[in-house]
Enzyme design. Structure first.
Site, mmCIF file in Angstrom:
data_model
loop_
_atom_site.group_PDB
_atom_site.id
_atom_site.type_symbol
_atom_site.label_atom_id
_atom_site.label_comp_id
_atom_site.label_asym_id
_atom_site.label_seq_id
_atom_site.Cartn_x
_atom_site.Cartn_y
_atom_site.Cartn_z
ATOM 1 N N LYS A 1 112.916 101.323 35.002
ATOM 2 C CA LYS A 1 114.062 101.950 34.334
ATOM 3 C C LYS A 1 114.068 101.737 32.824
ATOM 4 C CE LYS A 1 117.338 102.290 38.147
ATOM 5 N NZ LYS A 1 118.744 102.088 38.557
ATOM 6 N N ASP B 1 123.599 106.635 37.012
ATOM 7 C CA ASP B 1 124.162 105.630 37.919
ATOM 8 C C ASP B 1 125.646 105.408 37.654
ATOM 9 O OD1 ASP B 1 121.875 105.076 39.402
ATOM 10 O OD2 ASP B 1 121.196 103.501 38.043
#
Length: 297
Positions: free
Chosen positions: A74, A110
């Protein structure tokens, strides 16, 4: 009706990271593609930091339109991207990648997905609330910044002593984004009664309680009260011990699979500029969770 497949026109999507074998994203996105009549395929790919520089440049030439990124990539993927949206820059983490006008763009869906689920399924408005977050990893960063953008009053961070530096970094970044929003960071268990007393929204962003360690909770649930809204980002199992015990104490709860669903919805929008079939995505996730947990118990 006979299904037609034109392989030369198939659009490809995927998940990069390791491990990815147990991810439910392929099932969720492929079900959505079928529901929309899209000639598209979503697949998981085991990619580590070492292989990322070789894999990423080739995907655009192979008709890839979008990617999800999971651990440990990420942050590692950021140097290879041409553009980041505001939330990805704030989080310093990317979970969604898409191609736009020849440029490789990164986003973080997210936190957006979490807040949407909190409001929609949890029926809880975080505006003006005081939040306690356990953990300071990539998921916590996404959720924390999205909550800031949604009007949360304060965010308190708690984690183990081994995560002291990450907690301090997240607190500093949050306060740079909105001065004073993160007043308290702690690694002391003795602080928890006071922190729970000052908070209404409680979020577990750690892996505590995830399969196979399903008998664990990130804190003593005796600290919970009916006034607390308790959220778990863990989604396997979907009814973690923490959530079950929170419900038994009268707290409201939100399961982790809602963030999984809504971050996927936001990712699909960025990939295609289309609206997904959320009902199909939700049903697919729940069916796979029920089947998986039923066979493991």
């Amino acid at each position: 009706m006979k299904e037609k497949t034109f392989w030369a026109d198939t659009e490809f999507f995927g998940l990069l990271g390791t491990p990815v074998r147990k991810s439910l994203s392929p099932a969720m996105h492929n079900a959505n593609f079928r529901a929309l009549g899209m000639n598209a395929l979503y697949s998981p790919y085991e990619v580590d930091e070492e292989s990322l520089p070789k894999v990423l440049p080739s995907l655009g030439a192979l008709r890839f339109k979008g990617l999800n990124i999971t651990m440990p990539l990420k942050q590692k993927i950021i140097p290879y991207l041409d553009e980041l949206d505001e939330l990805a820059e704030l989080c310093n983490a990317v979970n969604t990648v898409y191609w736009k006008n020849g440029r490789l763009c990164g986003s973080n869906t997210d936190g957006i997905g979490f807040v949407h689920g909190l409001k929609e399924q949890g029926r809880y408005d975080p505006t003006g609330k005081h939040c306690l977050i356990f953990g300071a990893g990539g998921a916590a960063r996404g959720v924390a910044f999205a909550l800031c953008a949604s009007g949360i009053s304060t965010i308190t961070l708690w984690g183990r002593a081994s995560g002291h530096e990450r907690i301090g970094k997240l607190a500093s970044d949050l306060n740079a984004y909105r001065s004073g929003v993160c007043r308290i960071q702690s690694t002391e268990p003795g602080d928890l009664p006071k922190l729970f007393g000052e908070s209404e929204l409680v979020i577990n962003s750690t892996s505590v309680g995830m399969t196979p360690e399903t008998d664990a909770t990130p804190f003593d649930t005796a600290l919970l009260e009916p006034r607390h809204m308790v959220c778990d980002l863990v989604y396997v199992p979907h009814d973690t011990k923490m959530l079950r015990e929170a419900e038994a104490r009268g707290s409201r709860t939100l399961a982790g699979y809602w963030m999984t669903i809504w971050q996927g919805v936001e990712a699909f929008r960025r990939w295609t500029n289309r609206e997904p079939n959320v009902e199909v995505m939700t049903r697919t996730i729940l069916e796979h969770l029920t089947r998986r947990e039923g066979t493991s118990r």
